[in-house]
Scaffold this active site. Sequence first.
Site, PDB file in Angstrom:
ATOM      1  N   ASP A   1       0.857  -1.186   0.000  1.00 48.39           N
ATOM      2  CA  ASP A   1       0.000   0.000   0.000  1.00 48.39           C
ATOM      3  C   ASP A   1       0.895   1.238   0.000  1.00 48.39           C
ATOM      4  O   ASP A   1       2.097   1.126   0.203  1.00 48.39           O
ATOM      5  CB  ASP A   1      -1.007  -0.010   1.161  1.00 48.39           C
ATOM      6  CG  ASP A   1      -0.377   0.170   2.531  1.00 48.39           C
ATOM      7  OD1 ASP A   1       0.826  -0.146   2.692  1.00 48.39           O
ATOM      8  OD2 ASP A   1      -1.084   0.618   3.444  1.00 48.39           O
TER       9      ASP A   1
ATOM     10  N   TYR B   1       3.000   4.738   0.658  1.00 56.01           N
ATOM     11  CA  TYR B   1       3.656   5.375   1.802  1.00 56.01           C
ATOM     12  C   TYR B   1       2.640   6.267   2.518  1.00 56.01           C
ATOM     13  O   TYR B   1       1.802   6.903   1.880  1.00 56.01           O
ATOM     14  CB  TYR B   1       4.826   6.235   1.342  1.00 56.01           C
ATOM     15  CG  TYR B   1       5.982   5.472   0.736  1.00 56.01           C
ATOM     16  CD1 TYR B   1       6.666   4.498   1.465  1.00 56.01           C
ATOM     17  CD2 TYR B   1       6.428   5.757  -0.555  1.00 56.01           C
ATOM     18  CE1 TYR B   1       7.748   3.824   0.927  1.00 56.01           C
ATOM     19  CE2 TYR B   1       7.513   5.086  -1.107  1.00 56.01           C
ATOM     20  CZ  TYR B   1       8.170   4.126  -0.360  1.00 56.01           C
ATOM     21  OH  TYR B   1       9.243   3.466  -0.901  1.00 56.01           O
TER      22      TYR B   1
ATOM     23  N   HIS C   1      11.124  -9.014   0.936  1.00 55.64           N
ATOM     24  CA  HIS C   1      10.851  -7.582   0.775  1.00 55.64           C
ATOM     25  C   HIS C   1      12.131  -6.783   1.020  1.00 55.64           C
ATOM     26  O   HIS C   1      12.963  -7.160   1.847  1.00 55.64           O
ATOM     27  CB  HIS C   1       9.771  -7.168   1.780  1.00 55.64           C
ATOM     28  CG  HIS C   1       9.147  -5.845   1.480  1.00 55.64           C
ATOM     29  ND1 HIS C   1       9.710  -4.653   1.883  1.00 55.64           N
ATOM     30  CD2 HIS C   1       8.014  -5.515   0.813  1.00 55.64           C
ATOM     31  CE1 HIS C   1       8.961  -3.652   1.474  1.00 55.64           C
ATOM     32  NE2 HIS C   1       7.918  -4.150   0.824  1.00 55.64           N
TER      33      HIS C   1
ATOM     34  N   PHE D   1       6.792   2.036  -4.139  1.00 47.49           N
ATOM     35  CA  PHE D   1       8.194   2.260  -3.748  1.00 47.49           C
ATOM     36  C   PHE D   1       8.727   3.636  -4.135  1.00 47.49           C
ATOM     37  O   PHE D   1       9.807   4.029  -3.697  1.00 47.49           O
ATOM     38  CB  PHE D   1       9.131   1.163  -4.299  1.00 47.49           C
ATOM     39  CG  PHE D   1       8.856  -0.200  -3.748  1.00 47.49           C
ATOM     40  CD1 PHE D   1       9.176  -0.502  -2.435  1.00 47.49           C
ATOM     41  CD2 PHE D   1       8.255  -1.173  -4.520  1.00 47.49           C
ATOM     42  CE1 PHE D   1       8.912  -1.764  -1.903  1.00 47.49           C
ATOM     43  CE2 PHE D   1       7.985  -2.438  -4.004  1.00 47.49           C
ATOM     44  CZ  PHE D   1       8.312  -2.738  -2.695  1.00 47.49           C
TER      45      PHE D   1
END
Length: 222
Positions: A64, A66, A186, A77
């Site tokens: 989801d 930031y 991740h 990202f």
Amino acid sequence: MAAINNDWLEALKDEFRKPYYKQLFETVNQEYKTKLIFPPSDDIFNAFHLTPLHNVKVVILGQDPYHNHGQAHGLCFSVKKGVEVPPSLVNIYQELHDDLGCRIPEHGCLTKWAEQGVLMLNTVLTVRAHQANSHRGIGWEEFTDAAIRALNGQDRPIVFILWGAPAQRKEKMLTNPNHLILKAPHPSPLSAYRGFFGSRPFSQTNAFLEGHGVAPVDWQIE
């Protein structure tokens, strides 16, 4: 919400007619009226706007947006120029440097990737300020699953980069043998040392694309 108006509209048009999307639309609109929500509403669909379906050759799946001020702008990202580069993206840049020798840039805006056919898609497209995952379960997952199904159905080779468990749960939807699936932990500081570093996703992606006669991605962010 800014409407999708490129070829993604044809691929996703049935979703807009479904009851869940009507409820999602109403929920998100109410959230924007009453709370501080990221990204700005005009940026919600930026991943689709910047990377039309027919241009997609790589998919990077995030979770989801930031949730701090000024960061999210609709690409997973990525952050706007002038915003401090978040830790996960610092690690992505480090792996990019180690993999391809790219210079580590001073900003975190990944629009250049999106414009080359890298779909930077979060599975949830909005979030309340300072509340990670606060819009999980309101309907975005059903919408972005439809996008993933549309991508899976393309008859050209596409690379799917799945970092972390939430992204990897989408692997079961990727049944088309034309595509390449790359998985790793991740890139967050909590998990990057468990196998994200050294996974070489960027060189593997370009080798696959070139092997299928597709132009590689210029991963260098200026």
